[in-house]
Design a protein around this motif. Structure first.
Motif, PDB file in Angstrom:
ATOM      1  N   VAL A 116     137.229  89.632   2.107  1.00 50.12           N
ATOM      2  CA  VAL A 116     136.193  90.470   1.519  1.00 50.12           C
ATOM      3  C   VAL A 116     135.073  90.596   2.541  1.00 50.12           C
ATOM      4  CG1 VAL A 116     134.483  90.654  -0.330  1.00 50.12           C
ATOM      5  CG2 VAL A 116     136.770  89.754  -0.825  1.00 50.12           C
ATOM      6  N   HIS A 117     134.577  91.815   2.738  1.00 51.76           N
ATOM      7  CA  HIS A 117     133.515  92.009   3.717  1.00 51.76           C
ATOM      8  C   HIS A 117     132.171  91.585   3.130  1.00 51.76           C
ATOM      9  CE1 HIS A 117     130.538  94.291   6.218  1.00 51.76           C
ATOM     10  NE2 HIS A 117     131.303  93.753   7.157  1.00 51.76           N
ATOM     11  N   GLY A 118     131.339  91.051   4.003  1.00 53.00           N
ATOM     12  CA  GLY A 118     130.016  90.637   3.573  1.00 53.00           C
ATOM     13  C   GLY A 118     129.100  90.402   4.747  1.00 53.00           C
ATOM     14  N   SER A 119     127.990  89.737   4.481  1.00 52.88           N
ATOM     15  CA  SER A 119     127.022  89.410   5.520  1.00 52.88           C
ATOM     16  C   SER A 119     126.478  88.020   5.245  1.00 52.88           C
ATOM     17  CB  SER A 119     125.881  90.431   5.542  1.00 52.88           C
ATOM     18  OG  SER A 119     125.173  90.413   4.308  1.00 52.88           O
ATOM     19  N   CYS A 120     125.881  87.420   6.260  1.00 54.91           N
ATOM     20  CA  CYS A 120     125.375  86.065   6.079  1.00 54.91           C
ATOM     21  C   CYS A 120     124.193  85.808   6.996  1.00 54.91           C
ATOM     22  CB  CYS A 120     126.472  85.040   6.342  1.00 54.91           C
ATOM     23  SG  CYS A 120     126.851  84.812   8.099  1.00 54.91           S
ATOM     24  N   PHE A 121     123.449  84.794   6.658  1.00 53.02           N
ATOM     25  CA  PHE A 121     122.435  84.255   7.563  1.00 53.02           C
ATOM     26  C   PHE A 121     122.270  82.777   7.252  1.00 53.02           C
ATOM     27  CE2 PHE A 121     120.226  85.854   3.857  1.00 53.02           C
ATOM     28  CZ  PHE A 121     119.252  84.893   3.571  1.00 53.02           C
ATOM     29  N   LEU A 122     121.839  82.016   8.252  1.00 56.13           N
ATOM     30  CA  LEU A 122     121.682  80.575   8.136  1.00 56.13           C
ATOM     31  C   LEU A 122     120.220  80.217   8.342  1.00 56.13           C
ATOM     32  CD1 LEU A 122     123.318  77.762   8.048  1.00 56.13           C
ATOM     33  CD2 LEU A 122     122.973  77.772  10.529  1.00 56.13           C
ATOM     34  N   LEU A 171     120.738  81.330  12.213  1.00 54.70           N
ATOM     35  CA  LEU A 171     121.787  82.289  12.561  1.00 54.70           C
ATOM     36  C   LEU A 171     121.536  83.542  11.743  1.00 54.70           C
ATOM     37  CD1 LEU A 171     124.485  82.396  14.259  1.00 54.70           C
ATOM     38  CD2 LEU A 171     125.659  81.887  12.110  1.00 54.70           C
ATOM     39  N   GLY A 172     121.162  84.627  12.411  1.00 52.19           N
ATOM     40  CA  GLY A 172     120.789  85.823  11.687  1.00 52.19           C
ATOM     41  C   GLY A 172     119.531  85.581  10.869  1.00 52.19           C
ATOM     42  N   SER A 173     119.261  86.460   9.942  1.00 52.79           N
ATOM     43  CA  SER A 173     118.097  86.325   9.067  1.00 52.79           C
ATOM     44  C   SER A 173     118.329  87.161   7.825  1.00 52.79           C
ATOM     45  CB  SER A 173     116.826  86.785   9.777  1.00 52.79           C
ATOM     46  OG  SER A 173     116.877  88.180  10.021  1.00 52.79           O
ATOM     47  N   GLU A 174     117.489  86.967   6.820  1.00 52.99           N
ATOM     48  CA  GLU A 174     117.633  87.751   5.595  1.00 52.99           C
ATOM     49  C   GLU A 174     117.443  89.238   5.876  1.00 52.99           C
ATOM     50  OE1 GLU A 174     116.032  87.695   0.966  1.00 52.99           O
ATOM     51  OE2 GLU A 174     115.058  86.454   2.496  1.00 52.99           O
ATOM     52  N   GLU A 175     116.563  89.544   6.839  1.00 55.51           N
ATOM     53  CA  GLU A 175     116.312  90.941   7.203  1.00 55.51           C
ATOM     54  C   GLU A 175     117.406  91.497   8.104  1.00 55.51           C
ATOM     55  OE1 GLU A 175     114.152  88.451   7.709  1.00 55.51           O
ATOM     56  OE2 GLU A 175     112.978  88.779   5.872  1.00 55.51           O
ATOM     57  N   ALA A 176     118.022  90.630   8.913  1.00 53.60           N
ATOM     58  CA  ALA A 176     119.065  91.072   9.851  1.00 53.60           C
ATOM     59  C   ALA A 176     120.259  90.118   9.785  1.00 53.60           C
ATOM     60  CB  ALA A 176     118.501  91.134  11.272  1.00 53.60           C
ATOM     61  N   PRO A 177     121.018  90.159   8.690  1.00 52.27           N
ATOM     62  CA  PRO A 177     122.156  89.251   8.547  1.00 52.27           C
ATOM     63  C   PRO A 177     123.311  89.646   9.463  1.00 52.27           C
ATOM     64  CG  PRO A 177     122.114  90.809   6.738  1.00 52.27           C
ATOM     65  CD  PRO A 177     120.864  91.059   7.536  1.00 52.27           C
ATOM     66  N   LEU A 178     124.228  88.706   9.663  1.00 49.22           N
ATOM     67  CA  LEU A 178     125.404  88.935  10.490  1.00 49.22           C
ATOM     68  C   LEU A 178     126.568  89.407   9.619  1.00 49.22           C
ATOM     69  CD1 LEU A 178     125.323  85.764  12.779  1.00 49.22           C
ATOM     70  CD2 LEU A 178     124.205  87.972  13.126  1.00 49.22           C
ATOM     71  N   SER A 179     127.372  90.292  10.172  1.00 50.13           N
ATOM     72  CA  SER A 179     128.542  90.798   9.462  1.00 50.13           C
ATOM     73  C   SER A 179     129.684  89.789   9.559  1.00 50.13           C
ATOM     74  CB  SER A 179     128.974  92.136  10.055  1.00 50.13           C
ATOM     75  OG  SER A 179     130.144  92.616   9.419  1.00 50.13           O
ATOM     76  N   LEU A 180     130.399  89.603   8.453  1.00 54.61           N
ATOM     77  CA  LEU A 180     131.556  88.704   8.453  1.00 54.61           C
ATOM     78  C   LEU A 180     132.516  89.092   7.347  1.00 54.61           C
ATOM     79  CD1 LEU A 180     130.829  85.159   6.944  1.00 54.61           C
ATOM     80  CD2 LEU A 180     129.787  87.257   6.138  1.00 54.61           C
ATOM     81  N   TRP A 181     133.683  88.466   7.376  1.00 54.25           N
ATOM     82  CA  TRP A 181     134.679  88.574   6.313  1.00 54.25           C
ATOM     83  C   TRP A 181     134.941  87.173   5.785  1.00 54.25           C
ATOM     84  CZ3 TRP A 181     134.291  91.743  10.361  1.00 54.25           C
ATOM     85  CH2 TRP A 181     134.418  93.122  10.144  1.00 54.25           C
ATOM     86  N   TYR A 201     136.501  78.034   1.695  1.00 56.80           N
ATOM     87  CA  TYR A 201     136.547  79.414   2.193  1.00 56.80           C
ATOM     88  C   TYR A 201     136.856  79.446   3.683  1.00 56.80           C
ATOM     89  CZ  TYR A 201     134.139  80.282  -2.214  1.00 56.80           C
ATOM     90  OH  TYR A 201     133.804  80.328  -3.548  1.00 56.80           O
ATOM     91  N   ARG A 202     137.422  80.565   4.092  1.00 55.20           N
ATOM     92  CA  ARG A 202     137.640  80.844   5.509  1.00 55.20           C
ATOM     93  C   ARG A 202     136.728  81.992   5.916  1.00 55.20           C
ATOM     94  NH1 ARG A 202     143.444  82.234   8.469  1.00 55.20           N
ATOM     95  NH2 ARG A 202     142.569  82.925  10.459  1.00 55.20           N
ATOM     96  N   LEU A 203     136.039  81.829   7.046  1.00 62.56           N
ATOM     97  CA  LEU A 203     135.095  82.824   7.540  1.00 62.56           C
ATOM     98  C   LEU A 203     135.606  83.448   8.835  1.00 62.56           C
ATOM     99  CD1 LEU A 203     131.721  80.842   7.147  1.00 62.56           C
ATOM    100  CD2 LEU A 203     132.925  82.224   5.432  1.00 62.56           C
ATOM    101  N   LYS A 204     135.416  84.746   8.968  1.00 61.38           N
ATOM    102  CA  LYS A 204     135.724  85.447  10.214  1.00 61.38           C
ATOM    103  C   LYS A 204     134.539  86.357  10.534  1.00 61.38           C
ATOM    104  CE  LYS A 204     138.946  88.645  10.339  1.00 61.38           C
ATOM    105  NZ  LYS A 204     140.284  89.306  10.387  1.00 61.38           N
ATOM    106  N   PHE A 205     133.774  85.973  11.552  1.00 60.23           N
ATOM    107  CA  PHE A 205     132.603  86.757  11.936  1.00 60.23           C
ATOM    108  C   PHE A 205     133.032  87.985  12.728  1.00 60.23           C
ATOM    109  CE2 PHE A 205     130.828  82.671  10.940  1.00 60.23           C
ATOM    110  CZ  PHE A 205     129.549  82.939  10.482  1.00 60.23           C
ATOM    111  N   GLU A 206     132.191  89.001  12.687  1.00 56.46           N
ATOM    112  CA  GLU A 206     132.495  90.213  13.447  1.00 56.46           C
ATOM    113  C   GLU A 206     132.425  89.942  14.939  1.00 56.46           C
ATOM    114  OE1 GLU A 206     131.052  94.884  13.738  1.00 56.46           O
ATOM    115  OE2 GLU A 206     130.424  93.634  12.068  1.00 56.46           O
TER     116      GLU A 206
END
Length: 568
Positions: free
Chosen positions: A164-170, A181-191, A208-213
């Motif tokens: 499932v496509h999504g975004s994240c930040f740490l 890692l990223g931010s709420e304003e500029a999150p990173l794309s991942l699956w 979960y398994r994560l795959k970053f763009e």
């Protein structure tokens, strides 16, 4: 009335006060809310449900001003009866997080989370149905002592087959050694998708398994697009099973051990608790460092490696299966490459069957199996599994690699899943009456040369490394203590309460197994002795366990016959 309420979170059994609406006139069969853990009140009718205009639905709204807790519903006819407890209406324990469902008689309870708002509970006793409405969101409750990983997805993550496509930040707490890692304003794309077999299907707290763009290095982990969020819902030893197993692998000097970092996860606004962000086992120069073989390769030399395979305990389409020479089924899942040509399939199948035949030689002085398997690496891997008393170690999640080359050997590792560590009462070797079939290792352990190498490495571990483990455990528990408490509130059924008590239980099991192995393999003599004798070449080792081809010519401290020896 003081009682505890229910959520998808921990056994915090602190009573608290809830306030019910004023009730209408009750029919002879009315229903009341009562609380639990040493606070069930068989006589209390202060919290009645209200009969609605339809004549079948009963309702109560409660607001809770302190902690979480458990609820049951009692019909008025049960009060004063000797079988009071057998007439309660409950949600099944294994489905107690559901906000709608079918009630049962006895055998369960509702567990509702702390909230700044209110819950409305509706029941239709004639149909044994219930529905719970959360009128305000549950307040997020993470520790603030660990990094928090926020993941938001376009669709629910409900499958381990489809990303499932999504975004994240740490976010990291103040003073952390790690960077955001990223931010709420500029999150990173991942699956993201689910992962695991038993851990995916048997627990509500999912891995979960994560795959970053793009490749990332979260919290100092090796750069990659691929990571895993380990839920550790099956680990009632304060998340120490995998953590200590991985650390022992590092101390034992295996080529690669996955690194992990504790984080707290918020998925689509829902606090999911304490997770371990972990490097995924895969072929890469800073993970399993072998040649990466192309899918559908046919060249006779290229198909000799690299291979990343796993002794598995689940059937899979990407497997080679045959019977071990002791009659047990062997399943080898191939991970890299993952799509095989006929030549690749035949090569791998022939290699594994030849290895099995060599292991089951009648003559245990034979070294034929050592031409197939790197004995030194296997001995290190095996010792880690024995220390952890992992009765599933050579049964599933047992990874093996092979680099390219006609003479290259199978290498066991990296270590991965210690979910079945310390789950037996009896002290014995992991291949002795195992809970699960232990492929190959029981037969290999009959070879005197293997046992001798195991003892040499064991002596080194006792003299150099064992003293570090206790401190490592204490430091890790201190690191996760507050987050573990929050996780326990979120997931009470997974027993993350009393983390220090669970740590002590783990240490007791560890020391007990180490003592058993010491009785079997011998204790290390830590006395340092002088030597100028020309001892047999094959018995000299460096302090990190490397066997020397000849008596050392440089001065220093070495291992000889399990003793530290000074060579001048």
């Amino acid at each position: 009335m003081r009682f505890v309420v229910f959520s998808i979170l921990i056994y915090i059994f602190i009573p608290f006060t809830c306030f019910a609406q004023e009730s209408k006139a009750q029919t002879p069969e009315s229903y009341y809310l009562i609380g639990w853990l040493n606070n069930w009140d068989q006589q209390n009718k202060d919290y009645p449900f209200v009969l609605q205009d339809d004549g079948v639905t009963w309702k109560i709204t409660v607001s809770c001003n302190t902690d979480d807790g458990w609820f049951k519903i009692v019909p008025s006819s049960a009060f004063g009866r000797s079988d009071f407890w057998k007439n309660l209406l409950c949600a099944p324990y294994d489905g107690c997080q559901e906000l709608s469902g079918e009630m049962v008689v006895d055998g369960g309870a509702w567990y509702l989370a702390r909230t700044s708002g209110t819950y409305t509970i509706e029941i239709v006793p004639s149909e044994f149905r219930y529905h719970i409405t959360l009128n305000e969101s549950i307040a997020q409750s993470f520790s603030g002592t660990l990094p928090v990983l926020y993941i938001n997805t376009e669709n629910p993550v409900d499958s381990k087959d489809n990303y499932v496509h999504g975004s994240c930040f740490l976010n990291v707490p103040n003073g952390s050694a790690y960077s955001p890692l990223g931010s709420e304003e500029a999150p990173l794309s991942l699956w993201i998708k689910g992962r695991g077999n038993y851990t995916w299907s048997a627990f509500e707290k999912k891995p979960y398994r994560l795959k970053f763009e793009e490749k990332v290095t979260p919290m100092g982990l090796t750069q990659s697009r691929h990571f895993v969020l380990m839920a550790n819902a099956d680990d009632d030893y304060a998340t120490l099973r995998n953590t200590v197993g991985f650390e022992l692998s590092r101390l034992m000097g295996l080529d690669y051990t996955p690194s992990q970092r504790p984080v707290e996860l918020v998925l689509n606004g829902d606090y999911k608790g304490l997770y371990m962000l972990t490097e995924k086992i895969r072929v890469a120069h800073d993970r399993v460092n072998i040649v990466e073989q192309d899918n559908r390769e046919t060249d006779p030399y290229n198909i000799t490696g690299g291979w990343l395979i796993e002794i598995d305990n689940y059937d899979d389409d990407q497997q080679i299966r045959f019977c071990e020479s002791n009659g047990e089924m062997l399943r080898f899942t191939y991970h890299s490459p993952d799509t095989l040509s006929e030549e690749q399939y035949d090569y791998l199948s022939d290699c594994l069957k030849a290895t099995d035949a060599a292991i089951y030689q009648t003559d245990k002085s034979s070294t034929e199996w050592e031409e197939k398997i790197d004995m030194d690496v296997l001995a290190r891997y095996y010792i880690v599994q024995e220390i952890m008393d992992d009765c599933e170690s050579f049964h599933g999640s047992c990874f093996i690699s092979k680099d390219r080359g006609f003479d290259s050997k199978l290498k066991f590792g990296p270590v991965w899943d210690f979910g079945n560590a310390f789950r037996r009462d009896h002290l014995r070797f992991i291949y002795d009456k195992p809970s699960f079939s232990q492929s190959w290792i029981g037969e290999i352990a009959r070879y005197p040369r293997f046992q001798e190498r195991v003892k040499q490495l064991w002596w080194h571990f006792l003299s150099v490394n064992y003293s570090q483990v206790d401190t490592y455990i204490d430091e890790f528990i201190n690191q996760i203590a507050e987050a573990s408490q929050c996780d326990g509130i979120r997931w009470p059924q997974y027993k993350q309460d009393n983390i220090n008590g669970r740590k002590d239980s783990f240490k007791w099991n560890l020391s007990r197994k180490v003592q058993f192995l010491t009785e079997q393999w011998g204790a290390y003599d830590t006395g340092i002795k002088q030597s100028t004798d020309n001892h047999a070449q094959e018995e000299w080792f460096t302090l990190d366990g490397r066997q020397l081809g000849e008596r050392p010519v440089k001065s220093g401290i070495y291992l000889y016959k399990g003793r530290k020896v000074v060579v001048k």
